[in-house]
Write an enzyme that holds these catalytic residues in place. Structure first.
Site, PDB file in Angstrom:
ATOM      1  N   ASN A 138       0.826  -1.222   0.000  1.00 55.42           N
ATOM      2  CA  ASN A 138       0.000   0.000   0.000  1.00 55.42           C
ATOM      3  C   ASN A 138       0.854   1.263   0.000  1.00 55.42           C
ATOM      4  OD1 ASN A 138       1.042   0.136   2.586  1.00 55.42           O
ATOM      5  ND2 ASN A 138      -0.938   0.103   3.644  1.00 55.42           N
ATOM      6  N   GLU A 145       1.401   4.436   7.368  1.00 51.90           N
ATOM      7  CA  GLU A 145       0.351   3.968   6.472  1.00 51.90           C
ATOM      8  C   GLU A 145      -0.191   5.136   5.638  1.00 51.90           C
ATOM      9  OE1 GLU A 145       0.211   0.908   6.216  1.00 51.90           O
ATOM     10  OE2 GLU A 145      -0.366  -0.206   8.010  1.00 51.90           O
TER      11      GLU A 145
END
Ligand code: PGA
Length: 265
Positions: A138, A145
């Protein structure tokens, strides 16, 4: 950003190990500050560095090292802690002092205070000379993140569902994967003097394309590395498969192969 497209993991490990060796030798007795990462991507590099230690006498005795991150909530010494991982895959097999390899304490009673203190310790050590990174499918680096501030510092972060799924392979069941971590921030990582990111396999191709050629955005945190003056990216053909400029990278590496590594680009 200098992009190397390599045939396989062994070829990539040699490129990355060369950077480590140069950093360690340049620092000499004063000792390099190494930034270490966990996960599967850096393992071939560690294996090559262990070989150079055993066969060629490369010494890490004067080095110090900082890990990128640690799970919150695993008991100290847990076999899936990053503290344990780096010892098993690198530290116990070379001559770096165990006490000189520092990681966030994921079992701290106050993880937020531990994170701030960890950030301070890195600065106090004079910063990291060479940081190795993997990349999440990702686009995360360390546990930054998507959505992470591009200026973030070391802090407690929640892991995405996709990261928990990716990391479940190391645990008995997905329910056992910790859901929080202490992670160096993107701003912290950018303070390393040199950065090398390594990735392999098709699962990383979209993230690698964004890293090198996407717009800088919190949506793909690794894109912040485009703002750093000394980043080397080492990828195999599968991880490079979505790079639009792959031919140019191959061509320019061939042209620049005699430029010293100290040249920033
Ligand atoms: P991997 O993980 O090296 O195990 O693929 C990389 C990451 O998630 O940062």
């Amino acid at each position: 950003m200098e992009i190397h497209i390599v045939a396989d993991a062994d070829a990539g490990a040699k490129v990355v190990a060369d950077l480590f060796e140069r950093t360690v030798r340049d620092a000499g007795d004063s000792g390099a500050v190494l930034g270490l990462a966990t996960g599967s991507s850096p393992v071939p590099t560690y294996t090559e560095l262990i070989r150079r230690h055993r066969v060629e006498g490369l010494s890490f005795a004067a080095c110090r090292a900082f890990l990128l991150d640690e799970y919150v909530g695993l008991p100290a010494g847990h076999e899936q802690s990053y503290h344990a991982f780096i010892r098993e895959n690198f530290v116990s097999k070379v001559d770096i002092e165990d006490a000189s390899v520092i990681s966030p304490n994921g079992a701290a009673t106050d993880p937020a205070a531990e994170a701030a203190e960890y950030d301070r310790r890195i600065s106090e050590a004079g910063g990291v000379d060479l940081q190795i990174l993997g990349i999440g499918s990702n686009g995360h680096i360390a546990f930054n993140e998507p959505g992470s501030s591009l200026a973030s510092r070391t802090r407690v972060v929640g892991l995405t569902r996709s990261t928990i799924a990716d990391n479940a392979r190391y645990f008995d069941s997905p329910a056992d994967v910790p859901v929080r971590a202490i992670s160096q921030g993107l701003g912290t990582i950018l303070e390393a003097r040199r950065i090398v990111l390594t990735a392999s396999g098709e699962g990383k191709a979209a993230a690698v394309a964004q890293l090198a050629e996407g717009a800088i955005s919190a949506r793909w945190p690794a894109t912040v590395l485009q703002t750093h003056p000394a980043v080397t990216v080492v990828v195999d053909e599968a991880a490079a498969s979505q790079l639009e400029l792959a031919d140019y990278y191959r061509h320019s590496r061939a042209l620049e192969s005699d430029i010293p590594l100290s040249t920033d680009r």
